[in-house]
Each structure stands twice: as C-alpha cells, then as structure tokens.
Scaffold this active site. Sequence first.
Site, PDB file in Angstrom:
ATOM      1  N   CYS A  88       6.288  37.205 -15.778  1.00 59.13           N
ATOM      2  CA  CYS A  88       6.815  37.637 -14.346  1.00 59.13           C
ATOM      3  C   CYS A  88       6.840  36.633 -13.378  1.00 59.13           C
ATOM      4  CB  CYS A  88       6.308  38.855 -13.691  1.00 59.13           C
ATOM      5  SG  CYS A  88       4.521  39.058 -13.390  1.00 59.13           S
ATOM      6  N   ASP A 299      12.940  42.436  -8.920  1.00 54.30           N
ATOM      7  CA  ASP A 299      11.884  42.653  -9.909  1.00 54.30           C
ATOM      8  C   ASP A 299      12.247  42.052 -11.139  1.00 54.30           C
ATOM      9  OD1 ASP A 299       9.644  43.633 -10.976  1.00 54.30           O
ATOM     10  OD2 ASP A 299      10.115  45.865 -10.321  1.00 54.30           O
ATOM     11  N   HIS A 301      10.156  42.970 -13.787  1.00 53.60           N
ATOM     12  CA  HIS A 301       9.514  43.725 -14.832  1.00 53.60           C
ATOM     13  C   HIS A 301      10.348  44.684 -15.413  1.00 53.60           C
ATOM     14  CE1 HIS A 301       6.584  41.975 -11.637  1.00 53.60           C
ATOM     15  NE2 HIS A 301       5.570  42.223 -12.691  1.00 53.60           N
TER      16      HIS A 301
END
Length: 417
Positions: A88, A299, A301
């Site tokens: 990430c 984000d 993820h």
Amino acid sequence: ISFLISTNPSECSAQQSKYENQINVFSEFLEDLPDTDEPVWVLGECYSVKTEKTELLSDVHSRLWFTYRKKFSPIGGTGPSSDTGWGCMLRCGQMILAQALVCSQLGRAWRWRAEGGQPEEYHRILHCFLDRKDSCYSVHQMAQMGVGEGKSVGEWYGPNTVAQVLKKLALFDDWNSLAVYVSMDNTVVIEDIRSRLRPRPCGWGEPFTSGETPEQACLHTHGNRATMCPHSQSQSRSDWRPLLLVIPLRLGINHINPVYIQALKECFKIPQSCGVLGGKPNLAYYFIGFVGEELIYLDPHTTQSAVESEAGSGVDDQSYHCLRSPRRMKITNLDPSVALGFFCKSEGDFDSWCNLVQQEIQMKRNLRMFELVENHPPHWPPFVPPTKPEVQTTGAGMSYVTRQTHNITPITNSGCK
C-alpha cells in the site's frame, strides 16, 4: 444492479475487473461529501461543496489511483505476483509521483474524461507505472530497489523509505527530467536544491575544475563532440528541472501532535501541493486535501487485476481513477509518520513555495513542522547530488550498483520512453 456473469472463469474475471470500479460509483450515495459551508482544499485548489461539487469531484477523479494488483509477473522472476497486504505505501508513492508527472507534462488544470481522448503524454505516464518489470516506476522496480534501503520484497514500507526509492528510480527515467529531492533531519536546504536543479555539466555530482564553466566541462568531457552533449544545450530548453520535493517528518510519538494540525492543513492550500504520504499503522493512504477537521485521501486497499498494455499503445485506464466520492478520516487519527510532497515546475515556483512556507507555515507557528534554511549546515556532510547507479550484467539479469555499495538486487534497468 444486475449484469450477466459468465460461467467461463477467465471471462468472469474480466467482467469482475470491468465492473469493480464502476460499482464504486454507487458508494457516493453512502459516503457523500458533508453538506458544509467550509471550503474543501484539494492539492492547492479550493472548492465549495454546495456550489462547486461537480468541479471538486472531477478534480478528485482525475488523480491517478494506484491500488493493490494481482496476476502480474512475479517480482524478480520468482517473487510474489500480487502486492495485496504489503504494497500500500508503494502504491501511495506511485500516486504522489504520478501527480508530479501529471503537473509537469499536462498541468494542474488537466482533467480526465471517462469517455477517453486523453493526450499521448497521459498514456506515457501510465506506462511508467504498469505492473511489469520494464516499467520505470512499477511495483517490481520499487520493491527491488527497496532492498537497497533494507526492505525485503513483500515487506511494508514507511513514507521515508518509499521517498528514497522514488529518488533513486527517477534517475533511470529517460523521458521525464523530474528530480526528486528528499529532505533530511526535518530541514529543507535551499542552496542544495538550487545546485541540484540548475544545469550541471557532464559528470555532475563531481566538482568543477577551478574556473571551469559548465560548457568548458562538457568540452573537456566530450572533446569536439560537446555539441552532442545535452548539457551544452540545456540553456535553450530550460534552466531548471521540475522538482518533486518530499519532506519526511514525524509529527508526534503515537499520534499526531495537535500543534502541527493547522500547519499540515496549510500544506494542502499551497499551489505547489502534491499531497501527503501517511495513514494509520500499517495502512498507507495518499492524502490530497481536507475539509474541516477531516483529511481527504485516496485508498490503495482495493485489489484489481493487473492491466496489460503494449508499449506505444493506449492504456485501459478505467481502473486507474477512483470514481467514488472522496474518502475521509479525522486528522487526529493520523499516524505521526508522514511525508509532505510539493511540485515546483520552475525556479519561480520554488521561490514562491519558499515564500509561502515562511509566511504561512513558519512565521505563524510556535512549533515548526520543518526548517527551511538558505545555506547548507556547516556541521552536515557535503551535499553530493545523487548519480545514476551503474548497471552490471549478472547471471540473474541486471543489477543496480553504486559507487558506495555492492550489488543491491537483480533488477531490470529501464526508463519511461
């Protein structure tokens, strides 16, 4: 929402990849922007939710969004074929660098259109980040370059480590002239940046001979071939290389110290803002702005299938733009380890950034986030601009080698062309 699901596994996977990001559009109804009179700041631009929501969402959707990917070629030939669970911060590093490249090649005002018709430079930027070993800023290149920073492939990175990796990889970028400067000890040294960004002769990083001009140094290096040297023509192109300035900081012990919060907000108001790397423990986010007491972020993820594209062709880019409403988190929940990013295309941009930092961040704060000094501190080691590591062929392939270190790791040497 209904659509046909094929019984063929490969077709099913393709359909899932196609619709995955489109379905995220509907999350806007679940996670909409707050109905507030407070301004929303995104990478130096100010918006009103009530009157400029369309423009705000267009800006956010135009940012390149890099997420976990799966089914790419194994890293290093035998390593992982997905970065889910560990990549990430690498993806956030890709996002902040991509934002700098977009500003450099397309300009801050550029906007993405879902129907296509993007300029050639846009697709060239995307090619730099495709998940394959010969892309300049791929997860393959970043993970293997990280070995030289003490990180094994598959290990989680912090903001400073990914900044150091980007600084090294930028030296191999044959298309962009972007320089990545990473500050040390919470201090930005103006003198060092100017010496790094202004034209230098061949072999730069080495001191000039006393009284020797850059043109004479090029002639000394190339003889009568000096006219072929790019440095001898640099003044006709530009006298300043585009700069991505990254400032790694620790703004507290376990949580962000409240005294830094307002200064952090001010960073997103600066026109040169390129975002902030940070997040929560072991959860990295790419922060692009704020509204009230909440940070706005992209984000990484989400796991998507790797995108295949031939060199010189366009990229299927639908999965590289987040179409959901911007995600937010309370600024007090931010992990104290962050890295601020700023992009300065010209020397005038850099001068303006210095003035804004002094006026809006340093002079108005009792406790400074970082120092901005004119001259190189005398107690520091001499500043030596980074040089492109040599490339050696080994039995395992290509290896990056520097003058100060031994072989780092087998890796393919390539640039964005």
